[in-house]
Scaffold this active site. Structure first.
Site, PDB file in Angstrom:
ATOM      1  N   GLN A   1      42.057  36.179  29.843  1.00 10.98           N
ATOM      2  CA  GLN A   1      40.999  36.943  29.312  1.00 10.98           C
ATOM      3  C   GLN A   1      41.010  36.805  27.983  1.00 10.98           C
ATOM      4  O   GLN A   1      42.321  36.414  27.173  1.00 10.98           O
ATOM      5  CB  GLN A   1      41.284  38.573  29.496  1.00 10.98           C
ATOM      6  CG  GLN A   1      41.162  39.146  30.925  1.00 10.98           C
ATOM      7  CD  GLN A   1      40.543  40.378  31.007  1.00 10.98           C
ATOM      8  OE1 GLN A   1      40.116  41.024  30.078  1.00 10.98           O
ATOM      9  NE2 GLN A   1      40.837  41.189  32.239  1.00 10.98           N
TER      10      GLN A   1
ATOM     11  N   LYS B   1      47.337  40.106  44.942  1.00 13.10           N
ATOM     12  CA  LYS B   1      48.749  39.948  43.999  1.00 13.10           C
ATOM     13  C   LYS B   1      49.942  40.303  44.855  1.00 13.10           C
ATOM     14  O   LYS B   1      49.880  41.772  45.170  1.00 13.10           O
ATOM     15  CB  LYS B   1      48.748  40.537  42.715  1.00 13.10           C
ATOM     16  CG  LYS B   1      49.705  40.023  41.565  1.00 13.10           C
ATOM     17  CD  LYS B   1      49.794  40.949  40.471  1.00 13.10           C
ATOM     18  CE  LYS B   1      49.609  39.967  39.104  1.00 13.10           C
ATOM     19  NZ  LYS B   1      49.865  40.788  37.874  1.00 13.10           N
TER      20      LYS B   1
ATOM     21  N   PRO C   1      38.941  35.424  34.489  1.00 11.77           N
ATOM     22  CA  PRO C   1      40.360  35.807  34.487  1.00 11.77           C
ATOM     23  C   PRO C   1      40.862  36.939  35.619  1.00 11.77           C
ATOM     24  O   PRO C   1      39.931  37.700  36.269  1.00 11.77           O
ATOM     25  CB  PRO C   1      40.661  36.224  32.973  1.00 11.77           C
ATOM     26  CG  PRO C   1      39.388  35.773  32.304  1.00 11.77           C
ATOM     27  CD  PRO C   1      38.124  35.729  33.457  1.00 11.77           C
ATOM     28  N   GLU C   2      42.041  37.268  35.479  1.00 11.76           N
ATOM     29  CA  GLU C   2      42.746  38.396  36.140  1.00 11.76           C
ATOM     30  C   GLU C   2      41.934  39.663  35.945  1.00 11.76           C
ATOM     31  O   GLU C   2      41.859  39.761  34.738  1.00 11.76           O
ATOM     32  CB  GLU C   2      44.347  38.299  35.929  1.00 11.76           C
ATOM     33  CG  GLU C   2      44.826  39.484  36.457  1.00 11.76           C
ATOM     34  CD  GLU C   2      46.396  39.467  36.002  1.00 11.76           C
ATOM     35  OE1 GLU C   2      46.748  38.938  34.821  1.00 11.76           O
ATOM     36  OE2 GLU C   2      47.438  40.205  36.655  1.00 11.76           O
ATOM     37  N   ALA C   3      41.744  40.570  36.944  1.00 11.91           N
ATOM     38  CA  ALA C   3      41.253  41.550  36.718  1.00 11.91           C
ATOM     39  C   ALA C   3      40.013  41.808  35.806  1.00 11.91           C
ATOM     40  O   ALA C   3      39.848  42.994  35.145  1.00 11.91           O
ATOM     41  CB  ALA C   3      42.424  42.597  36.070  1.00 11.91           C
TER      42      ALA C   3
END
Lengths: 305, 305, 305, 305, 305, 305
Positions: A213, A128, A41-43
């Site tokens: 997440q 991003k 996932p993101e981050a």
């Protein structure tokens, strides 16, 4: 028939080592299950400190918030770093592609990036372009120089992070680069996310894979105010990872209940089935009416002559 | 708090007079129920002869198909015509806005258009920019000169017809014109249509209203081959009209069972709630990276010097 | 010898009418005292809702926060509007220049702007190029098309808002336009602000005038959560307006105790005293080493061909 | 936690040997007190002959002024010279970084330079880009090839000399090289200097260390006209050395009364606290509006093909 | 056979009106005597305040010096100004070319320029590239964009001001533009000036005309310190205007005793006599060994994109 | 304080041995008088056959002229030769630097060169880059590979021969090599030569020493046509050797009456007095406007790969 693993899990907040260990675990598990690409996932590295506000209100940043930011800053990673080498080795050793959301540090600014690794090494990154809401206070903006679509043995892969998926012009740019597997790491766990993923699959005639997440309040360190406030079991981000084919069929339905790894397998040539009647960068475009100019130059305030 | 009526109904195929009568009936009903705007589906006047192929196969058009086309051609209407005046009067008399899908005839080409009427008169039109699949054999392409967003007492209104809703650059053009009520007449009755409408509402932070035809085989004339083949009760287009608010909430769920008129009412100022964190033509854009040039000139093959 | 009035006061939050009345009062007072220009602080119209967080934390915006934003949005003004005419008339009637911080609304995005009025009419505006911290969640970014320096009967005037004063390249742009009276509306009430103003005066060899809001918790409406939390008398922004001459001498020392109007008068030709040994856009520059390219084009995602 | 020593002292004018002896004394003292870096003021070697005019008025240079210049010239040092080796050895022996203002001689032109030494050897130099006022008659101009920021064990160090601190584009260049400890040797002893240092610290989010000479008329040789005119005890340059942290807090307040060595110690990672909300070469920049081109080529009138 | 008038006279310091009146008188006198071009000395308008030091010593500028500079600044003229129009009209009315040294003001920096007027209007200007000694504290540097040679009815004319005559590369640039009448306005009244003029004539094979100021202390205003110190009759600049032909023959010998206008007349075609055996931009050059690159771009610290 | 001897004398034409003997005599005389360097005129060995035309007119070379050239050719010397060794020994034995104009033979071409000897041996040479007028029929052109400035115990020495002194770009090259003693052997005996030498001294801020031949018709062999025409006592070249300091002061005035040796002594450090306000390769240059590229490669028509 590429097989993709989607990791629905959460960062160990402010603990880079533990997070990397978690990455290792999931990469190995995905490889063992025959996946050729694993999406985080993101981050995921660096973390998404949900419900945190970094002491920011209109007109003030508190000293405590600044300290929190420093802690966050120190858990970000650089593009060329020990941590990146760790990921590179992981991909090589497990013979798998790793695509992972990271908080990237360059000089003194953080970015929400996705790093791409093939078994042969580091491929590159996407930053991003537009952080959303409070993210604008912790992350800078990427520019047009990091909007890659990589031609890999798995297929043509690229990424849009979280609400970048609502940027029509960025999506057009990815379609135009002949993206086949559209990777959407996110922390957006709304019901409506699936609709968006289906629409992008339909519009772009590509396979869309989204990893969200799954994060509980126990992810914050013991001493953290939010941990104290919410205890260990409050769900901060509830997942909802999914996959959709080019005709909008849902390949993986969201699961909003747990940390999990999901798998999907598909035939890239099915893209043609969809492009037959819709190809927004081909026969279904009107270049006489609409023309999109994309600046892929790196934007730099200071350049050497 | 504009109140909108959505007509989910079908054309009386190849019978313009009966179709207009049907229009009259629904406009009056909508007005009686307090609607300020009534939306009809795509190609309501002129019709969408579902499952027809006009005798067209690769390399051949049959004489019978040509006759069929002539019949279809004769049921189309012109922009400035008796039929258009009829609609204008209807809107005035019932003090309502009428937005309606029509098959428009100009010289010898047909277009899939939407005509707009306010109680004060005819406002203008939009022509579909890109017909889909076999539509390309019966309808021409519109150009950039008919992409209006009208500022009316109901709100800022514009339209995207059927799969124009999958054209990101056309949608951007409408958003940029500050569209508030995004009207999507269609004949697309797939399950996935709702996902697309929700995504557009979320992306554009506008109210999205979609009217789909509900058409049974009985709509074909008695003597028509398809009527003979399918009888009276085969559902050709099953509806699925819907409405969504700027945060993606479904205001009207699809009904796939019948001809019906649905109503919705909302507060335009709620758009601000959504634009707060996403405005793809404002704070959530990257004009330094993406720049879309739109040609709104009429395209004409032959021009006077 | 231009005479400048500096209004150190606060918005009546979420009450545009009362705020405009306050503007009227201070403009008249300044005119009566012989001022030729009156400077209001940043965001005076529209307001700076200090300590507000609009329900924004990492990953969430609350429904209440969205409603708060809508309320804020509705108290912003447009460039060409009734409110702007009101200000224009005020400047004309009182024969004074009015330079005022406003929250500007264009379409669905807000901007932190400064509007300039001469007794002869509206001159133009500057939009803040980079909002700071949480401001990035409520205001969009201006571009290079609104970086004016106006040649008026008072002198050459331009503005940098709040932390724009820490943007060296923007300051260079203003110096290059031969700014004489550098107007710095702000809400920054730190001790160190005066140091910054002195340094800009020294660096740019111009007169620097800074107006800061003086805002108490009573500025929030009775029903507002922050009003309830902080009562009427908590100082949210404590002022600190000041003025400095081109050799760094402080003409007006900050007052951190009250709403007040301060006056200063000076001789523009003293700029020459300072430029003698420092002119960063003239003899004290190194164009062979440093060259700054400034893009003053309006940046627009969508442009008509 | 680097510890920095700031030498506030004056040259023994026209006596290179005595000056070098003074350098030795202060370097040893700083090392004994645990400093890792010692900063000397502008032109410490070579000297800043305050109030001297070298017989220069508009249109004339007197023979006596030329003799004075020759004396001054002879007390300058070259980059690769015995004196430079002396400094190199001093740094090595005392295990300390030495950063020192020197009057540098290349061929027949003098430059106001800063030489950098680490315990491992000579690092390089910076030449003042723009001498101020009468300095323009005794010093040439540096070019873009000597604008280093060195990555040392103490931190990233670079320098701006005296009024170079008022050159926004040069400062931007240093910030862009990720300067952490911004060294500002000077002879500017005005009150307002501290304001400037604070503003640079705030703007650049770096630690700013300024060393100013403390020079009395006794620094001139016995036989010098200015010594005769002013006696031994007239203060020519009164000091004012200072240090500021990235949030503008003054770490060392100026002392305007004596020759002295001041010490400061800080945590470099606190820079992140400041960069959180201001990073003028990162998230707080607008490369789409402002782009600075920096020419770091050596400029030479004559080049070999 | 162009006839040239050389004005050897001095500015009325700090009295622009009186100086312009003096210009008028000499232009009329030159025209009456049949001259086709009249050359005034360096800085004739604006003045060369000989022996003045503007309160500048190493490290200080006095407040009095700054006031003096302001007075000086106010007596400079702009390129497009009333004063320039006055000169333009004078040239037209008297049917003569006027070439005159002026102190030019652009924004806040002064330049030592020469303005050229033909009877048909303003031709353009040259700005001194490198001021000498104290001049560097009052004048900025010109750049490569103002190095014209004008093709006029009198011949090809260009200029080098004072010690620009010692810049070999600038002279080469003028020779390369086929200068025929090399105009050297100056304030250099040394004996050796004639040698330099002869050498340039020989080297460049052109006619060299030099006009030097003749200035007495009475040129300073009554209230000026230097007037008080030197009385009325001290000679500050003693003249020495001269003219030389392309073979080094002196056409006008210097007169060091008075204000005067000198006349010379010559045959331009005699240049060929000299070019026969020396043409440093033609047959007497070695482009295989020496290549001079000249940058005639305007250098501007800030440029619009 | 180098002491320089300048030999003003003439070649014994077409008699190499007698000429070398003359060289010996003058070298010894100079050494006895304490000179550290002795400068001979242009083409002293080999000779400058003044008024000779080698039978050359446009389109014809006579057989007699060819014979004359052969005689001249045979009296030239090579770089590495017996004659050169003779000179080397002379310099060593007398502990003096010898700089002497020679006609140099390489293969079948003659060059007008200057050979440099120190007491330690042969240093190198300079070949005239551009012969003047008829010289072009007897001498070839040197290239950029022989433009040395030697750092000797006497100072930095280099040379420009005769009208090379009118080549600004060659002079710049010498200045750039930090020439201190500029040696100008010549046969130019015009009045104006002194002006040129003074200007070069002023421009280059160096000591300029010029040695000119003193040649009477008796220098031709008895049998030579010109000897017959002009007898013994016609002065062919009248001398005019001179020396100038860096501020243009004439150290040795020309003597146009006789063969003679002149002496001058000076302090090299006085160069600094002049460089203070003019350094055309340092602070008085504009590398941003003028850039001279110098090719010091040997130019050879045929090169090995």
């Amino acid at each position: 028939m590429p097989k993709i693993a989607i990791v629905q899990a959460g960062t160990v907040l402010y603990d880079k080592a533990a997070t990397l260990e978690k990455v290792r675990k999931y990469v190995e598990e995905a490889a063992e299950n025959g996946a050729e690409l694993v999406l985080f996932p993101e981050a995921f590295i660096g973390g998404y400190p949900k419900w945190n506000n970094f002491g920011i209100t209109m007109g003030t940043r508190t000293p405590e918030g600044r300290q929190e930011f420093k802690r966050y800053f120190n858990n970000a990673i650089e593009e060329h770093s020990e941590e990146s080498e760790f990921l590179e080795n992981l991909a090589a050793k497990n013979n798998i592609h790793v695509v992972i959301g990271v908080v990237e540090r360059q000089a003194s600014t953080l970015y929400c990036s996705v790093f791409f690794y093939s078994p042969q090494g580091y491929l590159g990154k996407h930053r991003k372009l537009l952080p959303t809401a409070l993210e604008r206070c912790v992350w800078g903006q990427g520019d047009g120089s990091t909007m890659p679509v990589f031609n890999t043995s798995v297929g043509n892969i690229g990424t849009a992070i979280c609400w970048e998926n609502y940027m029509p012009l960025y999506r057009m740019t990815l379609y135009n680069k002949e993206i086949q597997i559209y990777l959407a790491p996110t922390v957006d766990d709304r019901d409506v996310w699936l609709s968006t993923m289906r629409t992008i699959a339909l519009e772009g005639r590509c396979f869309v894979i989204s990893a969200c997440q799954y994060l509980k309040s126990s992810a914050y360190p013991d001493d953290h105010a939010l941990r104290k406030e919410y205890g260990n079991d409050t769900v901060l981000i509830r997942g909802g990872s999914c996959a959709v084919d080019p005709l909008g069929t849902v390949l993986i339905e969201p699961d909003f209940t747990q940390e999990t790894v999901r798998y999907t397998e598909f035939d890239l040539s099915d893209i043609t089935l969809g492009k037959m009647d819709l190809d927004v960068v081909g026969h279904y475009s009107r270049p006489d009416v609409f023309q999109l100019t994309v600046n892929e130059e790196a934007l730099s305030t200071i350049v050497k002559k």
